[in-house]
Motif scaffolding. Structure first.
Motif, PDB file in Angstrom:
ATOM      1  N   TRP A   9      67.708 -46.789  -3.671  1.00 14.53           N
ATOM      2  CA  TRP A   9      67.237 -46.629  -2.299  1.00 14.53           C
ATOM      3  C   TRP A   9      65.795 -46.112  -2.219  1.00 14.53           C
ATOM      4  CZ3 TRP A   9      65.154 -42.277  -0.275  1.00 14.53           C
ATOM      5  CH2 TRP A   9      65.361 -41.072  -0.972  1.00 14.53           C
TER       6      TRP A   9
ATOM      7  N   SER B  70      66.481 -53.387   5.053  1.00 18.62           N
ATOM      8  CA  SER B  70      66.350 -54.776   4.593  1.00 18.62           C
ATOM      9  C   SER B  70      65.747 -54.835   3.194  1.00 18.62           C
ATOM     10  CB  SER B  70      65.471 -55.572   5.566  1.00 18.62           C
ATOM     11  OG  SER B  70      66.083 -55.668   6.825  1.00 18.62           O
ATOM     12  N   GLU B  71      64.700 -54.034   2.973  1.00 19.93           N
ATOM     13  CA  GLU B  71      64.032 -54.043   1.671  1.00 19.93           C
ATOM     14  C   GLU B  71      64.923 -53.470   0.574  1.00 19.93           C
ATOM     15  OE1 GLU B  71      60.189 -52.216   1.910  1.00 19.93           O
ATOM     16  OE2 GLU B  71      59.689 -53.328   3.740  1.00 19.93           O
ATOM     17  N   SER B  72      65.842 -52.577   0.944  1.00 18.02           N
ATOM     18  CA  SER B  72      66.708 -51.956  -0.068  1.00 18.02           C
ATOM     19  C   SER B  72      67.584 -52.976  -0.776  1.00 18.02           C
ATOM     20  CB  SER B  72      67.589 -50.880   0.582  1.00 18.02           C
ATOM     21  OG  SER B  72      68.582 -51.460   1.421  1.00 18.02           O
ATOM     22  N   GLU B  73      67.815 -54.105  -0.127  1.00 19.08           N
ATOM     23  CA  GLU B  73      68.634 -55.146  -0.739  1.00 19.08           C
ATOM     24  C   GLU B  73      67.947 -55.784  -1.946  1.00 19.08           C
ATOM     25  OE1 GLU B  73      71.728 -55.568   0.329  1.00 19.08           O
ATOM     26  OE2 GLU B  73      71.317 -54.014   1.829  1.00 19.08           O
ATOM     27  N   LEU B  74      66.633 -55.596  -2.037  1.00 19.30           N
ATOM     28  CA  LEU B  74      65.861 -56.222  -3.114  1.00 19.30           C
ATOM     29  C   LEU B  74      65.727 -55.325  -4.343  1.00 19.30           C
ATOM     30  CD1 LEU B  74      62.926 -57.633  -0.927  1.00 19.30           C
ATOM     31  CD2 LEU B  74      65.004 -58.838  -1.655  1.00 19.30           C
ATOM     32  N   PHE B  75      66.101 -54.041  -4.200  1.00 16.65           N
ATOM     33  CA  PHE B  75      65.848 -53.080  -5.272  1.00 16.65           C
ATOM     34  C   PHE B  75      67.144 -52.388  -5.699  1.00 16.65           C
ATOM     35  CE2 PHE B  75      62.009 -53.382  -2.655  1.00 16.65           C
ATOM     36  CZ  PHE B  75      61.087 -53.797  -3.606  1.00 16.65           C
TER      37      PHE B  75
ATOM     38  N   PRO C 257      61.952 -48.658  -1.939  1.00 18.03           N
ATOM     39  CA  PRO C 257      61.197 -49.064  -0.745  1.00 18.03           C
ATOM     40  C   PRO C 257      60.395 -47.924  -0.126  1.00 18.03           C
ATOM     41  CG  PRO C 257      63.450 -49.902  -0.643  1.00 18.03           C
ATOM     42  CD  PRO C 257      63.393 -48.953  -1.793  1.00 18.03           C
TER      43      PRO C 257
ATOM     44  N   ASN D 187      57.342 -47.358  -2.353  1.00 16.48           N
ATOM     45  CA  ASN D 187      56.404 -48.469  -2.150  1.00 16.48           C
ATOM     46  C   ASN D 187      55.631 -48.296  -0.846  1.00 16.48           C
ATOM     47  OD1 ASN D 187      57.148 -49.702  -4.530  1.00 16.48           O
ATOM     48  ND2 ASN D 187      58.555 -51.160  -3.564  1.00 16.48           N
TER      49      ASN D 187
ATOM     50  N   GLU E  53      63.550 -51.914   8.532  1.00 15.64           N
ATOM     51  CA  GLU E  53      62.745 -52.513   7.466  1.00 15.64           C
ATOM     52  C   GLU E  53      63.141 -51.957   6.102  1.00 15.64           C
ATOM     53  OE1 GLU E  53      58.751 -51.702   8.631  1.00 15.64           O
ATOM     54  OE2 GLU E  53      58.590 -53.484   9.915  1.00 15.64           O
TER      55      GLU E  53
END
Length: 291
Positions: A275, A267-272, A278, A281, A264
């Motif tokens: 590193w 996957s979320e790291s691709e949005l920010f 996420p 958050n 997870e």
């Protein structure tokens, strides 16, 4: 050049590594910055928080699965072997390659481990994390809990340094002039003892199951040239394989949780852009398990 394929890393003196690094300007050049990072960005960060000279939010990160692993004070020795774990291979390299090349390889390692502490600080300095620890009965564990303010749980630097050590030496043993026996035996010893230390952080209640995937994720992102998803999944798979005090059902639940959380975060790291976002958050939105 000597072949040490028949020797265990535990047979190499950690004092040799200390001596070779300290006895020389070149060694101090990379040792002192590392020590400064550890002192200022790990230990003092926590102690200043403890005596209220820093005020950073502290979040509990306990998970229900933590209760499925018993509190084992007899794991204190394995837990405390965390530092000598990565120093022994340095001692081996000084013995095999001599002072000058040994220093060069040490410098390469210290750049990696310093980066891990510096990057973890980017989470700790914004939001500290802790877990509940049972009251100990043995002197060793009492001393550990007394000395450790216990505010730097996510990501776990114990876990981060373990996988960094495993991945670094897999790369180095393949790259440098080692024999096949040395490569095989040293890699196996580093990995198997790394798994033991990883298990000890849960047995000793120094970390939650939540702290492990965050550390695996951090190292995957900050050292992508050596740390792979495959190494992370290998470690997850081998946790508690030999344990008789954790049920098979709970072993599977722990591993599934760690793997799911790890992926997870990836996957979320691709949005920010960084590193740590996420992880921060997740900490911000997490509600800790309470019995």
């Amino acid at each position: 050049m000597k072949n040490y394929g028949d020797r265990k890393l535990t047979s190499f003196s950690v004092m040799r590594a200390y001596a070779n690094v300290i006895l020389g300007i070149r060694g101090l050049f990379f040792l002192l910055p590392y020590l400064g990072t550890v002192i200022w960005k790990f230990f003092l960060l926590q102690y200043l928080q403890k005596i209220h000279l820093r005020r950073i939010k502290i979040t509990s990160v306990d998970h229900e699965l933590d209760t499925t692993v018993p509190f084992r004070e007899d794991y204190a020795g394995i837990y405390l072997d965390f530092i000598n774990y990565w120093i022994r291979p340095l001692s081996m390299m000084f013995k095999k390659f001599g002072h000058m090349k040994g220093l060069k390889l040490c410098a390469e390692w210290f750049r990696r481990i310093s980066l891990a502490y510096n990057e973890a600080y980017k989470v700790y300095s914004k939001n500290l994390t802790t877990t509940r620890r049972p009251s100990p009965k043995t002197k060793a564990v009492k001393n550990i809990q007394k000395a450790d303010p216990h505010y730097c749980c996510v990501p776990s630097l114990h876990i981060a340094v373990i996988v960094l050590t495993i991945s670094f030496y897999r790369m180095l043993l393949a790259r440098e002039d080692f024999t096949e026996d040395e490569r095989k035996n040293f890699n196996e010893e580093i990995y198997s003892h790394g798994v033991e230390i990883a298990e000890s952080v849960l047995y000793m209640k120094q970390h939650s199951v939540n702290c492990i995937p965050a550390a695996l994720y951090m190292v995957t992102k900050i050292a992508p040239d050596i740390m792979t998803v495959e190494i992370a999944e290998e470690l997850i798979k081998d946790l508690f394989v030999k344990a008789e005090d954790v049920t098979e059902e709970n072993k599977n639940k722990i591993k599934a949780h760690i793997q799911k959380f790890y992926h997870e975060l990836l996957s979320e790291s691709e949005l920010f852009g960084h590193w740590s976002v996420p992880v921060l958050n997740w900490i911000k939105n997490y509600t800790a398990y309470t019995e």
